[in-house]
Design a protein around this motif. Structure first.
Motif, PDB file in Angstrom:
ATOM      1  N   ILE A   1     -15.649 -10.047  23.468  1.00 48.32           N
ATOM      2  CA  ILE A   1     -16.255 -11.235  22.866  1.00 48.32           C
ATOM      3  C   ILE A   1     -16.233 -12.400  23.846  1.00 48.32           C
ATOM      4  CG2 ILE A   1     -16.164 -12.811  20.892  1.00 48.32           C
ATOM      5  CD1 ILE A   1     -16.466 -10.000  19.954  1.00 48.32           C
ATOM      6  N   THR A   2     -15.082 -12.637  24.446  1.00 46.98           N
ATOM      7  CA  THR A   2     -14.973 -13.824  25.302  1.00 46.98           C
ATOM      8  C   THR A   2     -15.845 -13.694  26.547  1.00 46.98           C
ATOM      9  OG1 THR A   2     -12.934 -12.873  26.155  1.00 46.98           O
ATOM     10  CG2 THR A   2     -12.718 -14.633  24.554  1.00 46.98           C
ATOM     11  N   THR A   3     -15.905 -12.478  27.120  1.00 47.57           N
ATOM     12  CA  THR A   3     -16.737 -12.370  28.320  1.00 47.57           C
ATOM     13  C   THR A   3     -18.225 -12.522  27.979  1.00 47.57           C
ATOM     14  OG1 THR A   3     -16.537  -9.962  28.147  1.00 47.57           O
ATOM     15  CG2 THR A   3     -15.162 -11.053  29.790  1.00 47.57           C
ATOM     16  N   ILE A   4     -18.624 -12.047  26.814  1.00 46.48           N
ATOM     17  CA  ILE A   4     -20.028 -12.275  26.409  1.00 46.48           C
ATOM     18  C   ILE A   4     -20.296 -13.778  26.315  1.00 46.48           C
ATOM     19  CG2 ILE A   4     -21.679 -12.112  24.503  1.00 46.48           C
ATOM     20  CD1 ILE A   4     -20.619  -9.405  23.837  1.00 46.48           C
ATOM     21  N   MET A   5     -19.360 -14.478  25.685  1.00 45.33           N
ATOM     22  CA  MET A   5     -19.573 -15.924  25.537  1.00 45.33           C
ATOM     23  C   MET A   5     -19.590 -16.603  26.901  1.00 45.33           C
ATOM     24  SD  MET A   5     -17.801 -16.894  21.966  1.00 45.33           S
ATOM     25  CE  MET A   5     -16.195 -17.144  22.577  1.00 45.33           C
ATOM     26  N   PHE A   6     -18.747 -16.100  27.791  1.00 45.14           N
ATOM     27  CA  PHE A   6     -18.722 -16.700  29.127  1.00 45.14           C
ATOM     28  C   PHE A   6     -19.990 -16.389  29.916  1.00 45.14           C
ATOM     29  CE2 PHE A   6     -14.841 -18.908  30.569  1.00 45.14           C
ATOM     30  CZ  PHE A   6     -14.295 -19.092  29.312  1.00 45.14           C
ATOM     31  N   ASN A   7     -20.642 -15.282  29.601  1.00 39.94           N
ATOM     32  CA  ASN A   7     -21.952 -15.028  30.219  1.00 39.94           C
ATOM     33  C   ASN A   7     -22.931 -16.118  29.806  1.00 39.94           C
ATOM     34  OD1 ASN A   7     -21.161 -12.677  31.459  1.00 39.94           O
ATOM     35  ND2 ASN A   7     -21.950 -11.335  29.850  1.00 39.94           N
ATOM     36  N   LEU A   8     -22.921 -16.436  28.515  1.00 38.18           N
ATOM     37  CA  LEU A   8     -23.864 -17.443  28.010  1.00 38.18           C
ATOM     38  C   LEU A   8     -23.549 -18.813  28.600  1.00 38.18           C
ATOM     39  CD1 LEU A   8     -23.962 -16.263  24.295  1.00 38.18           C
ATOM     40  CD2 LEU A   8     -25.657 -15.858  26.093  1.00 38.18           C
ATOM     41  N   ILE A   9     -22.248 -19.107  28.660  1.00 34.54           N
ATOM     42  CA  ILE A   9     -21.858 -20.406  29.217  1.00 34.54           C
ATOM     43  C   ILE A   9     -22.293 -20.495  30.679  1.00 34.54           C
ATOM     44  CG2 ILE A   9     -19.910 -21.924  29.760  1.00 34.54           C
ATOM     45  CD1 ILE A   9     -18.421 -20.594  27.391  1.00 34.54           C
ATOM     46  N   ALA A  10     -22.099 -19.391  31.418  1.00 38.07           N
ATOM     47  CA  ALA A  10     -22.475 -19.389  32.830  1.00 38.07           C
ATOM     48  C   ALA A  10     -23.972 -19.640  32.979  1.00 38.07           C
ATOM     49  CB  ALA A  10     -22.101 -18.054  33.470  1.00 38.07           C
ATOM     50  N   THR A  11     -24.768 -18.947  32.152  1.00 38.82           N
ATOM     51  CA  THR A  11     -26.214 -19.151  32.221  1.00 38.82           C
ATOM     52  C   THR A  11     -26.558 -20.618  31.982  1.00 38.82           C
ATOM     53  OG1 THR A  11     -26.413 -16.960  31.268  1.00 38.82           O
ATOM     54  CG2 THR A  11     -28.414 -18.279  31.356  1.00 38.82           C
ATOM     55  N   ALA A  12     -25.917 -21.207  30.984  1.00 41.56           N
ATOM     56  CA  ALA A  12     -26.196 -22.613  30.664  1.00 41.56           C
ATOM     57  C   ALA A  12     -25.793 -23.524  31.828  1.00 41.56           C
ATOM     58  CB  ALA A  12     -25.436 -23.006  29.396  1.00 41.56           C
ATOM     59  N   ILE A  13     -24.644 -23.250  32.433  1.00 42.49           N
ATOM     60  CA  ILE A  13     -24.180 -24.092  33.541  1.00 42.49           C
ATOM     61  C   ILE A  13     -25.157 -24.014  34.709  1.00 42.49           C
ATOM     62  CG2 ILE A  13     -22.401 -24.311  35.326  1.00 42.49           C
ATOM     63  CD1 ILE A  13     -20.328 -23.581  33.234  1.00 42.49           C
ATOM     64  N   ILE A  14     -25.547 -22.757  35.046  1.00 40.65           N
ATOM     65  CA  ILE A  14     -26.457 -22.598  36.178  1.00 40.65           C
ATOM     66  C   ILE A  14     -27.793 -23.286  35.864  1.00 40.65           C
ATOM     67  CG2 ILE A  14     -27.696 -20.924  37.620  1.00 40.65           C
ATOM     68  CD1 ILE A  14     -25.311 -18.976  36.926  1.00 40.65           C
ATOM     69  N   GLY A  15     -28.251 -23.106  34.620  1.00 34.79           N
ATOM     70  CA  GLY A  15     -29.496 -23.761  34.209  1.00 34.79           C
ATOM     71  C   GLY A  15     -29.425 -25.266  34.395  1.00 34.79           C
ATOM     72  N   TYR A  16     -28.288 -25.810  34.034  1.00 37.56           N
ATOM     73  CA  TYR A  16     -28.114 -27.264  34.196  1.00 37.56           C
ATOM     74  C   TYR A  16     -28.091 -27.645  35.671  1.00 37.56           C
ATOM     75  CZ  TYR A  16     -25.421 -31.577  34.669  1.00 37.56           C
ATOM     76  OH  TYR A  16     -24.976 -32.812  35.048  1.00 37.56           O
ATOM     77  N   LEU A  17     -27.354 -26.881  36.470  1.00 38.61           N
ATOM     78  CA  LEU A  17     -27.180 -27.231  37.880  1.00 38.61           C
ATOM     79  C   LEU A  17     -28.509 -27.223  38.647  1.00 38.61           C
ATOM     80  CD1 LEU A  17     -23.853 -25.382  38.782  1.00 38.61           C
ATOM     81  CD2 LEU A  17     -24.210 -27.857  38.529  1.00 38.61           C
ATOM     82  N   VAL A  18     -29.330 -26.189  38.362  1.00 38.77           N
ATOM     83  CA  VAL A  18     -30.545 -26.067  39.173  1.00 38.77           C
ATOM     84  C   VAL A  18     -31.654 -27.038  38.761  1.00 38.77           C
ATOM     85  CG1 VAL A  18     -30.166 -23.705  39.938  1.00 38.77           C
ATOM     86  CG2 VAL A  18     -31.381 -24.128  37.788  1.00 38.77           C
TER      87      VAL A  18
END
Lengths: 523, 364
Positions: B142-159
């Motif tokens: 569960i936590t790694t799935i959520m961290f995948n989503l968080i990572a996508t959001a972070i990268i989306g924000y950064l770029v």
């Protein structure tokens, strides 16, 4: 249901209750049952003995429809019967009481009895019918249980009665019991045997699978011995002896008594002071337990499983934490908090043969040479450079241990699950005893171990004692405790209920202590 | 795995037959959409192995080796790390940060620094789920799935935010030329060999091979690997031996995350040379299939990663040549995962019967 009046005195007139002929069953290359034929007379109590893996459970599983035999046929009451699953078995009047009970813990007794045998869309009528039936059965067979009690609130002895009631409610005429006394106090076991005799008098047929020869002698009319998938002997119980049965099981003469000299007890090695354990559910598992362990003695802890012995071993061995209390080793406190570490215990000279060798003592998919270093793998002798393991030494070491402990087959590359129970236990023992510990904690040393290996294991424990080591033995087998111990503590409900010397006590007294009764308080 | 079968049957024949079965069923699927399976196979093989195509195949293979090893290492400690996507993605951020911060004098230094950044960021992204699992019992899936989503959001924000480069594209500035890693054309050139230009396969392929070797040593030769496997088989036994579940969970997940992270060296530094949205392209999930199929053994992972590399590249070619939708190739991949992952007994049971019978005949 048969209309014949079944009377224990006139067996010959009726067809046998069970007639197995030519039953064979293989699992892959393992021939679990080889051409087995067995007849059990109606209204008899028949015992099946044999070592682990001899094929007893397989045979009964075939009879109960869990497995399908490769060859052979089954006749029930003289009628050829095809049993494909447990429904067929129940329909044929066969009931089974498993070693591990198949009960729903948070259901009442009544609900468990009805479960799977409900009639109609609503539960009400079934429950009412079952309540009446339970009352009748209770009166008839000394099988009283409060129908409204939750399973989780009643003792294992009562839970077993519920299993028997379930079978009887389904109108079983043949009752199979798999290792029925493993979890019972001697007193509860006696009660069980009374129930079985009552059932027999009512014409029921009973088959008991057990490894306890004394029970066979006590309660059965006839007995079959199985060895390596074959039925080696079927005999009337009155014409045999435990020694003969043991020989038929193992294939050679076995020493049933432990050969040991009087203990030479030395100074105190360990002191347990007021140990208490409260589990995650807030249940007190261990209550203020104090005792001392001395050099050169085997201190036996008797008790029915689940009365705090496991928690005691866990605390002392560093696996579990004590809620309060302390443990001193040579007068020095050792860590019993949740930060305790089993590896540090080993460094202090405390070895531990755990109760559960499948889950704890061994890593089952590991090869023997990986298992013989388990827990000591960070010791210099097993360590290589840069975090590597010294696998060469581990293999050599395993080879030597296997030879000294006669572990078969003597191949260090075999994985643990490949060995028989006795040889698995020898792997654990070899590992722990060869460290030459000051203290050996040993739980259920011969659980699931063949009679032949029991003799060897007991001798190793006695030898370690004679070498001046302190041994704490936990066993639910009262015979084993009595045979090995130099001093006996009996635990009940997390408390040390009493201390006895083996020469000054007997099974009856210990049995009462195990049930929480202090015989001295009564007199 | 199995005690009764010869090793070559267990590890060679059964996976091969399972794979053939998966291909056979895939062939039926191809037939059902009116295409010729033989032609499809030809196009795929040509697409994956032609001089230019192989450069793509090996590029995908590299990514799958990293993510496959990551899942395999965690598997040995019975941890199901399905956070490869996020760990590789965040590692890409790390690589981009260091590459953009300094004009590295030589590609070899850039490679070293990029590798360290990828390891560190990948591991860091796995650390929190690992800690939550070990300390709080929060399920790592569960936590790694959520961290995948968080990572996508972070990268989306950064770029589109702090790291956005010139122009309106959601991507970072291009890395300085000195950060550029040698591709296969260049590497082969050092030895006087030919390799097609502009194919994305790069030097990180060799890092992947080294990583596979190191994982093999870790799992089967070190005491840490021994402890990880013991913990993976039985936590109770591990505690009995004095192995700390907290320590092993943390270490296994950090190594796993770091391996996932290395994928960013291949994709972000080796190919894109900038931080992009979606640079992981699902490789984190394919790593699960690779580890499953490769039985969590580094050699198996290498072979399975290569197979999935071929499928990915060959599948892309199908789209060009025959107009078969890309989803088709996903179906084939799914069939392979299904057959190798869960339907293996379809092949195994008959095999056991045959070999046990043969074995009996031979010994008796």
């Amino acid at each position: 249901m048969s209309s014949t009046t079944n009377n224990a005195g006139r067996l010959d007139a009726v067809a046998p209750a069970i007639e197995l002929s030519g039953i064979s069953k293989a699992f892959g290359p393992v021939q679990a049952n080889k051409d087995i034929s067995m007849t059990v007379a109606k209204g008899a109590i028949h015992g099946i003995v044999g070592e682990n893996g001899a094929g007893k459970s397989t045979l009964m599983s075939i009879l109960y429809g869990f497995y399908k035999a490769d060859a052979g046929s089954v006749k029930i009451d003289g009628v050829p019967t095809q049993i494909n699953d447990s429904h067929d078995a129940i329909a044929a009047g066969i009931g089974m009481v498993h070693q591990h009970f198949m009960l729903v813990d948070n259901f009442t007794v009544l609900e468990n009895v009805v479960l799977g045998a409900e009639e109609g869309a609503t539960l009400g009528p079934s429950l009412r019918k079952a309540r009446k039936e339970l009352k009748r059965l209770a009166d008839e067979y000394e099988l009283d249980v409060n129908p409204d009690a939750l399973i989780e609130d009643i003792s294992v002895g009562f839970q077993q009665r519920v299993e028997i009631l379930k079978a009887l409610y389904r109108q079983a005429e043949i009752l199979i019991l798999d290792e029925p006394t493993g979890v019972l106090t001697p007193d509860e076991a006696d009660h069980l045997f009374r129930i079985l005799r009552n059932l027999k008098e009512q014409g029921k047929t009973i088959v008991i699978i057990t490894h306890k020869l004394r029970e066979i002698m006590d309660v059965t009319d006839s007995v079959s011995v199985m060895r390596r998938g074959e039925m080696t002997k079927t005999i009337a119980t009155s014409t045999t002896s435990p020694e003969d049965l043991a020989e038929a099981m193992v294939g050679r003469r076995v020493l049933l008594e432990v050969d040991k000299k009087p203990a030479v007890v030395g100074e105190t090695v360990m002191q347990m002071k007021g140990l208490s354990v409260t589990d995650v559910h807030g249940v007190k598992r261990l209550k203020n337990v104090s005792f001392e362990l001395k050099r050169g003695e085997i201190l036996g802890i008797a008790g029915v499983a689940g009365n705090g012995q496991s928690e005691l071993l866990e605390v002392i061995s560093g696996i579990g934490a004590a809620t309060s209390g302390e443990v001193l080793m040579h007068g020095e406190a050792i860590d019993v908090s949740k930060h305790a570490n089993a590896e540090l215990r080993r460094k202090r000279g405390i070895s531990h043969v755990p109760e559960d060798r499948h889950q704890r003592g061994l890593v089952m998919p590991f090869m023997t040479w990986e298992n013989t270093a388990f827990g000591y793998h960070n010791e210099p002798e097993y360590s290589g450079k840069m975090g590597l393991a010294n696998q060469h030494h581990m293999k050599e070491d395993a080879r030597e241990k296997m030879e000294r402990f006669d572990i078969r087959p003597p191949n260090p590359q075999l994985v643990a699950s490949h060995f028989s129970g006795g040889n698995q236990q020898k792997i654990v023992l070899a590992r722990e005893i060869e460290r030459n510990p000051d203290v050996l904690l040993i739980g259920q040393p011969t659980r699931g171990v063949d009679i032949g290996a029991i003799e060897f294991i007991h001798q190793q424990i006695v030898n370690l004692r004679d070498a001046g080591k302190a041994i704490l033995l936990v066993s639910v087998e009262l015979d084993e405790i009595q045979a090995l111990s130099d001093r006996i503590l009996v635990m009940f409900d997390g408390v040390v209920q009493g201390e006895r010397l083996p020469e000054n006590t007997n099974e009856g007294e210990l049995g009462l202590l195990m049930a929480g009764v202090d015989p001295e308080a009564n007199s | 795995m199995n005690k009764n079968l010869p090793k070559w049957v267990d590890l060679g024949l059964i996976p091969l037959l399972t794979l053939l079965l998966a291909f056979a069923v895939s062939g039926l699927v191809v037939l059902s959409i009116g295409q010729d399976p033989v032609e499809v196979v030809q196009v795929m093989i040509k697409g994956a192995f032609n001089p230019f195509g192989i450069g793509h195949t090996l590029y995908f293979t590299t990514s799958f080796i990293f993510t496959g090893l990551a899942v395999a290492v965690a598997f040995h400690a019975r941890l199901f790390n399905i956070g490869g996507e996020g760990q590789a993605g965040i590692a890409g951020v790390g690589v981009a940060l260091v590459m953009l911060s300094y004009d590295w004098p030589h590609w070899s230094i850039a490679l070293l620094v990029g590798t360290l950044a990828a390891l560190a960021f990948g591991a860091a992204w796995a650390a929190i789920p690992a800690y939550l699992q070990a300390k709080r019992g929060s399920h790592i899936v569960i936590t790694t799935i959520m961290f995948n989503l968080i990572a996508t959001a972070i990268i989306g924000y950064l770029v589109v935010g702090p790291m956005q480069g010139e122009g309106s594209q959601p991507q970072s500035e291009r890395f300085p030329a000195s950060a550029s890693l040698p591709d296969f054309h260049e590497i082969f050139g050092w030895f006087g060999l030919e390799f097609a230009k502009h194919a994305p396969a790069n030097i990180s392929f060799f890092i992947a091979l080294v990583a596979a070797l190191l994982v093999w040593i870790l799992i089967w030769k070190t005491r840490l690997g021994y402890e990880m496997r013991a913990f993976g088989h039985s936590e109770k036994a591990a505690v009995y031996a004095g192995i700390s579940p907290l320590k092993i969970t943390m270490i296994a997940m950090l190594i796993s995350g770091a391996l996932s992270g290395l994928m960013a060296v291949n994709t972000v530094q080796g190919e894109a040379e900038r931080l992009l949205l979606g640079s992981v392209e699902g490789a984190g999930f394919i790593g699960i299939a690779v580890a499953l199929m490769g039985r969590s053994h580094p050699v198996g992972v290498l072979l399975a990663a290569f197979l999935f590399g071929i499928l990915t590249q060959g599948g892309a070619e199908l789209q060009f040549e025959l107009g078969i939708p890309a989803q088709m190739i996903t179906v084939i991949q799914a069939l392979i995962i299904m057959f190798t992952g869960s339907l293996e007994n379809l092949v195994r049971m008959p095999m056991e019967k045959i070999f046990i019978r043969a074995g009996k005949g031979a010994t008796s």
